[in-house]
Enzyme design. Structure first.
Site, PDB file in Angstrom:
ATOM      1  N   THR A 155      -5.374  -8.617  -5.322  1.00 12.72           N
ATOM      2  CA  THR A 155      -4.163  -8.108  -4.671  1.00 12.72           C
ATOM      3  C   THR A 155      -3.184  -9.265  -4.646  1.00 12.72           C
ATOM      4  OG1 THR A 155      -5.507  -6.707  -3.219  1.00 12.72           O
ATOM      5  CG2 THR A 155      -3.344  -7.277  -2.371  1.00 12.72           C
TER       6      THR A 155
ATOM      7  N   ARG B 121      -9.137   6.786  -3.287  1.00 10.59           N
ATOM      8  CA  ARG B 121      -9.476   5.723  -2.317  1.00 10.59           C
ATOM      9  C   ARG B 121      -8.229   4.871  -2.057  1.00 10.59           C
ATOM     10  NH1 ARG B 121      -9.123  -0.200  -2.353  1.00 10.59           N
ATOM     11  NH2 ARG B 121     -10.717  -0.982  -0.958  1.00 10.59           N
TER      12      ARG B 121
ATOM     13  N   THR C 174      -6.145 -10.211   1.082  1.00 16.73           N
ATOM     14  CA  THR C 174      -6.746  -9.785  -0.184  1.00 16.73           C
ATOM     15  C   THR C 174      -8.241  -9.637   0.059  1.00 16.73           C
ATOM     16  OG1 THR C 174      -7.110 -12.059  -0.939  1.00 16.73           O
ATOM     17  CG2 THR C 174      -5.048 -11.060  -1.587  1.00 16.73           C
TER      18      THR C 174
HETATM   19  N1  GLY Z   1      -7.361  -5.490  -0.494  1.00 18.21           N
HETATM   20  C1  GLY Z   1      -7.165  -4.582  -1.518  1.00 18.21           C
HETATM   21  C2  GLY Z   1      -7.987  -3.379  -1.451  1.00 18.21           C
HETATM   22  O1  GLY Z   1      -9.040  -3.382  -0.832  1.00 18.21           O
HETATM   23  O2  GLY Z   1      -7.617  -2.385  -2.033  1.00 18.21           O
END
Ligand code: GLY
Length: 379
Positions: A223, A251, A274
């Site tokens: 991320t 999701r 992240t």
């Molecule tokens: N931190 C990014 C995710 O879990 O989608």
């Protein structure tokens, strides 16, 4: 080239153009015998802009906007847009690793401190620049969050280009994952021929094979969060991601959740994350960090507090906690940055996790404080 991933190689190339000391940078980690570029806490300064390590090469763009007196959210979105556009970063935007059906689905959010506004999008397909899309939701609608097909249609109406977000690189890794995870695909689960199958997919390229094997064994949640404070002390943040590789379609992780993957209070500071979003959502990590900073904790201490709450959710059981990785990043109103990681580093046997800081001199890497001193294979 050994087991270097494309992303590691990419990060290394970028870092080496900034400083010779970062020449051994691998996937946001520095070797243990090499001093971090900024080992100690970075002092407060304004303007300042920070991101996860994969934004190192893009922070100049945000700092240019801040120096010219531009808006903090425009600066943060400009930084992550560079990474969203980059096909070589497979954690964000174009080229992100797809869901289990081979479709890239993106999540993003923004918060604008001075006007106390927020925008977010989740599970968006075929639109590359979802941070800017979240900013458009914030600016052009009375809504905060838009998802899926509705968010895609909103993007098209607002003039965003539709495109196939799957690169050849991401498609091949997805094919290799399919072959490893489904009885219906040849050579099949746990088949001894699987490795040969993957070798053929990647034309015997050892680096690509090793990288595919790793992201199949440890599906990443890469991320990029980015936070900016301007000279006046106004604050904004954004977080954007392609989310968990091989996820079930639909999701949604923490990145588009205001108060988890992104949080700003213009009186206090900003926070982002992240790693495994589900763990962050359960503790409202971004909000936790803001409230800890409000009570006087430093950004680094506040990030460690959030990690402590995640550890407590597992009764501090390191075995259970070792099944994932997570990082928090924070910036306070005085321009003091800080970050912490659940484990000492990602992939290397020795090293430190790092994040990227531009405090007006140059973009550089600073060390994330580890909550546990051990290493972890998850990224
Ligand atoms: N931190 C990014 C995710 O879990 O989608």
């Amino acid at each position: 080239m050994g087991i270097w991933s494309r992303r590691k190689f990419f990060l290394m190339s970028l870092a080496s153009s900034f400083t010779a000391g970062a020449g051994k940078l691998l996937a946001g980690s520095l070797p243990a015998n090499e001093a971090p570029l900024r080992a100690a806490a970075v002092p407060g300064t304004r303007p300042i802009i920070i991101s996860s390590a994969n934004g190192l090469h893009a922070l100049d763009k945000g700092m240019d906007i801040l120096r010219k007196g531009g808006d903090t959210l425009d600066a943060a979105v400009a930084v992550v847009t560079v990474v969203e556009d980059d096909p070589n970063d497979d954690s964000v935007g174009f080229g992100g690793l797809p869901n289990e059906e081979g479709e890239v689905e993106l999540d993003a959010s923004v918060m604008h401190g001075p006007t106390h506004r927020a925008g977010s999008v989740a599970a968006v397909r075929r639109i590359k620049n979802v941070a800017r899309l979240a900013q458009t939701v914030m600016q052009e609608t009375n809504h905060v969050m838009m998802v899926g097909e509705g968010a895609r249609r909103f993007a098209v109406a607002e003039g965003f280009e539709e495109m196939n977000l799957l690169t050849e690189h991401s498609r091949k890794i997805w094919l290799a994952w399919k072959a490893s995870s489904s009885m219906n695909w040849r050579p099949g689960v746990d088949s001894p021929e699987w490795k040969e199958h993957v070798r053929a997919i990647f034309d015997e390229d050892e680096a690509k094979i090793a990288y595919a094997e790793r992201v199949i064994a440890h599906p990443p949640t890469g991320t990029i969060p980015c936070m900016a404070v301007d000279e006046k002390g106004d604050i904004s943040a954004t977080t954007t991601t392609s989310g968990l590789a091989w996820k079930i379609p639909g999701r949604v992780g923490d990145s588009p959740i205001i108060g988890a993957g992104c949080c700003v209070d213009n009186e206090v500071g900003a926070a982002g994350s992240t790693g495994k979003g589900e763990e962050n959502i359960k503790i409202s990590g971004g909000h936790t960090i803001i409230e800890m900073m409000r009570r006087g904790k430093s950004p680094e201490e506040a990030c460690l507090e959030a990690l402590g709450r995640i550890a407590r959710n597992y009764n501090n059981d390191k075995k259970k906690l070792s099944t994932f990785h997570i990082f928090f990043y924070a910036l306070n109103k005085d321009g003091v940055p800080g970050a912490a990681s659940l484990w000492r580093n990602h992939y290397e046997e020795k090293g430190h996790s790092v994040y990227a800081v531009h405090d007006g001199t140059q973009a550089r890497l600073a060390e994330c404080k580890p909550f546990f001193d051990e290493i972890n294979a998850h990224g």
